[in-house]
Write a protein that holds these residues in place. Structure first.
Motif, PDB file in Angstrom:
ATOM      1  N   UNK A   1      -3.155  -5.381  38.545  1.00  0.00           N
ATOM      2  CA  UNK A   1      -2.783  -4.875  37.227  1.00  0.00           C
ATOM      3  C   UNK A   1      -2.834  -5.979  36.186  1.00  0.00           C
ATOM      4  N   UNK A   2      -2.386  -7.162  36.530  1.00  0.00           N
ATOM      5  CA  UNK A   2      -2.446  -8.285  35.600  1.00  0.00           C
ATOM      6  C   UNK A   2      -3.892  -8.568  35.186  1.00  0.00           C
ATOM      7  N   UNK A   3      -4.798  -8.540  36.143  1.00  0.00           N
ATOM      8  CA  UNK A   3      -6.220  -8.757  35.853  1.00  0.00           C
ATOM      9  C   UNK A   3      -6.770  -7.650  34.957  1.00  0.00           C
ATOM     10  N   UNK A   4      -6.371  -6.415  35.235  1.00  0.00           N
ATOM     11  CA  UNK A   4      -6.840  -5.282  34.431  1.00  0.00           C
ATOM     12  C   UNK A   4      -6.278  -5.325  33.018  1.00  0.00           C
ATOM     13  N   UNK A   5      -5.043  -5.761  32.871  1.00  0.00           N
ATOM     14  CA  UNK A   5      -4.454  -5.892  31.540  1.00  0.00           C
ATOM     15  C   UNK A   5      -5.177  -6.958  30.732  1.00  0.00           C
ATOM     16  N   UNK A   6      -5.557  -8.044  31.389  1.00  0.00           N
ATOM     17  CA  UNK A   6      -6.323  -9.084  30.710  1.00  0.00           C
ATOM     18  C   UNK A   6      -7.685  -8.546  30.304  1.00  0.00           C
ATOM     19  N   UNK A   7      -8.319  -7.769  31.182  1.00  0.00           N
ATOM     20  CA  UNK A   7      -9.605  -7.156  30.842  1.00  0.00           C
ATOM     21  C   UNK A   7      -9.449  -6.216  29.652  1.00  0.00           C
ATOM     22  N   UNK A   8      -8.406  -5.410  29.649  1.00  0.00           N
ATOM     23  CA  UNK A   8      -8.169  -4.487  28.546  1.00  0.00           C
ATOM     24  C   UNK A   8      -7.987  -5.256  27.244  1.00  0.00           C
ATOM     25  N   UNK A   9      -7.226  -6.345  27.294  1.00  0.00           N
ATOM     26  CA  UNK A   9      -7.034  -7.194  26.119  1.00  0.00           C
ATOM     27  C   UNK A   9      -8.386  -7.727  25.636  1.00  0.00           C
ATOM     28  N   UNK A  10      -9.212  -8.230  26.565  1.00  0.00           N
ATOM     29  CA  UNK A  10     -10.529  -8.773  26.189  1.00  0.00           C
ATOM     30  C   UNK A  10     -11.409  -7.713  25.526  1.00  0.00           C
ATOM     31  N   UNK A  11     -11.367  -6.498  26.041  1.00  0.00           N
ATOM     32  CA  UNK A  11     -12.187  -5.411  25.489  1.00  0.00           C
ATOM     33  C   UNK A  11     -11.804  -5.130  24.045  1.00  0.00           C
ATOM     34  N   UNK A  12     -10.522  -5.204  23.747  1.00  0.00           N
ATOM     35  CA  UNK A  12     -10.026  -4.830  22.423  1.00  0.00           C
ATOM     36  C   UNK A  12      -9.899  -5.995  21.445  1.00  0.00           C
ATOM     37  N   UNK A  13      -9.843  -7.215  21.946  1.00  0.00           N
ATOM     38  CA  UNK A  13      -9.680  -8.387  21.077  1.00  0.00           C
ATOM     39  C   UNK A  13     -10.970  -8.686  20.321  1.00  0.00           C
ATOM     40  N   UNK A  14     -10.843  -9.260  19.124  1.00  0.00           N
ATOM     41  CA  UNK A  14     -12.051  -9.734  18.439  1.00  0.00           C
ATOM     42  C   UNK A  14     -12.785 -10.739  19.328  1.00  0.00           C
ATOM     43  N   UNK A  15     -14.100 -10.765  19.244  1.00  0.00           N
ATOM     44  CA  UNK A  15     -14.904 -11.602  20.141  1.00  0.00           C
ATOM     45  C   UNK A  15     -14.515 -13.079  20.095  1.00  0.00           C
ATOM     46  N   UNK A  16     -14.273 -13.611  18.933  1.00  0.00           N
ATOM     47  CA  UNK A  16     -13.916 -15.037  18.848  1.00  0.00           C
ATOM     48  C   UNK A  16     -12.581 -15.310  19.520  1.00  0.00           C
ATOM     49  N   UNK A  17     -11.626 -14.414  19.346  1.00  0.00           N
ATOM     50  CA  UNK A  17     -10.340 -14.596  19.983  1.00  0.00           C
ATOM     51  C   UNK A  17     -10.457 -14.443  21.497  1.00  0.00           C
ATOM     52  N   UNK A  18     -11.206 -13.439  21.930  1.00  0.00           N
ATOM     53  CA  UNK A  18     -11.413 -13.227  23.374  1.00  0.00           C
ATOM     54  C   UNK A  18     -12.059 -14.437  24.028  1.00  0.00           C
ATOM     55  N   UNK A  19     -12.937 -15.100  23.300  1.00  0.00           N
ATOM     56  CA  UNK A  19     -13.636 -16.276  23.831  1.00  0.00           C
ATOM     57  C   UNK A  19     -12.698 -17.463  24.043  1.00  0.00           C
ATOM     58  N   UNK A  20     -11.526 -17.446  23.416  1.00  0.00           N
ATOM     59  CA  UNK A  20     -10.578 -18.561  23.580  1.00  0.00           C
ATOM     60  C   UNK A  20      -9.804 -18.480  24.888  1.00  0.00           C
ATOM     61  N   UNK A  21      -9.847 -17.337  25.529  1.00  0.00           N
ATOM     62  CA  UNK A  21      -9.108 -17.160  26.785  1.00  0.00           C
ATOM     63  C   UNK A  21      -9.990 -17.551  27.962  1.00  0.00           C
ATOM     64  N   UNK A  22      -9.576 -18.524  28.742  1.00  0.00           N
ATOM     65  CA  UNK A  22     -10.394 -18.925  29.908  1.00  0.00           C
ATOM     66  C   UNK A  22     -10.578 -17.759  30.876  1.00  0.00           C
ATOM     67  N   UNK A  23     -11.706 -17.740  31.527  1.00  0.00           N
ATOM     68  CA  UNK A  23     -11.975 -16.665  32.500  1.00  0.00           C
ATOM     69  C   UNK A  23     -11.444 -17.017  33.833  1.00  0.00           C
TER      70      UNK A  23
END
Length: 109
Positions: free
Chosen positions: A87-109
């Motif tokens: 669930x934690x991984x899926x929540x992070x994925x959901x956040x990445x899908x909805x976050x602006x691209x530049x902000x999403x890029x700041x989160x390490x994979x």
């Protein structure tokens, strides 16, 4: 069992998460865009995912897609059977899908 409070704890480490309301229930948003919300029954959450079919196949007791989400990349997660790590991984994925691209890029994979 995972609770809404635990969901909020899991997403609190993500950048710019805001707690709010969506369709009358508690929700978490990124810059005003919903990425997870508690459903009316208080026992399930709705999230965005690109892995919907795989989740439905792997764990149909945990993941469902109500008809009103058919045309959206969303899945409903039963909190009582959800694996907290997954669930934690899926929540992070959901956040990445909805976050602006530049902000999403700041989160390490």
């Amino acid at each position: 069992m995972v609770t809404w409070d635990r969901v909020c704890d899991l997403v609190s480490v993500l950048p710019e998460v805001e707690q709010g309301i969506s369709y009358g229930t508690p929700a978490c948003k990124i810059r005003g865009k919903l990425f997870v919300r508690l459903l009316e029954d208080g026992e399930r959450v709705a999230i965005f995912t690109h892995e919907r079919e795989a989740l439905l196949t792997a764990a149909p007791e945990t993941y469902t897609v109500p008809s009103h989400y058919t045309n959206y990349p969303m899945v409903v997660v039963a909190l009582d059977t959800a694996d907290p790590v997954e669930l934690s991984e899926l929540l992070t994925e959901s956040w990445r899908i909805r976050a602006p691209k530049r902000l999403a890029a700041t989160l390490p994979r």
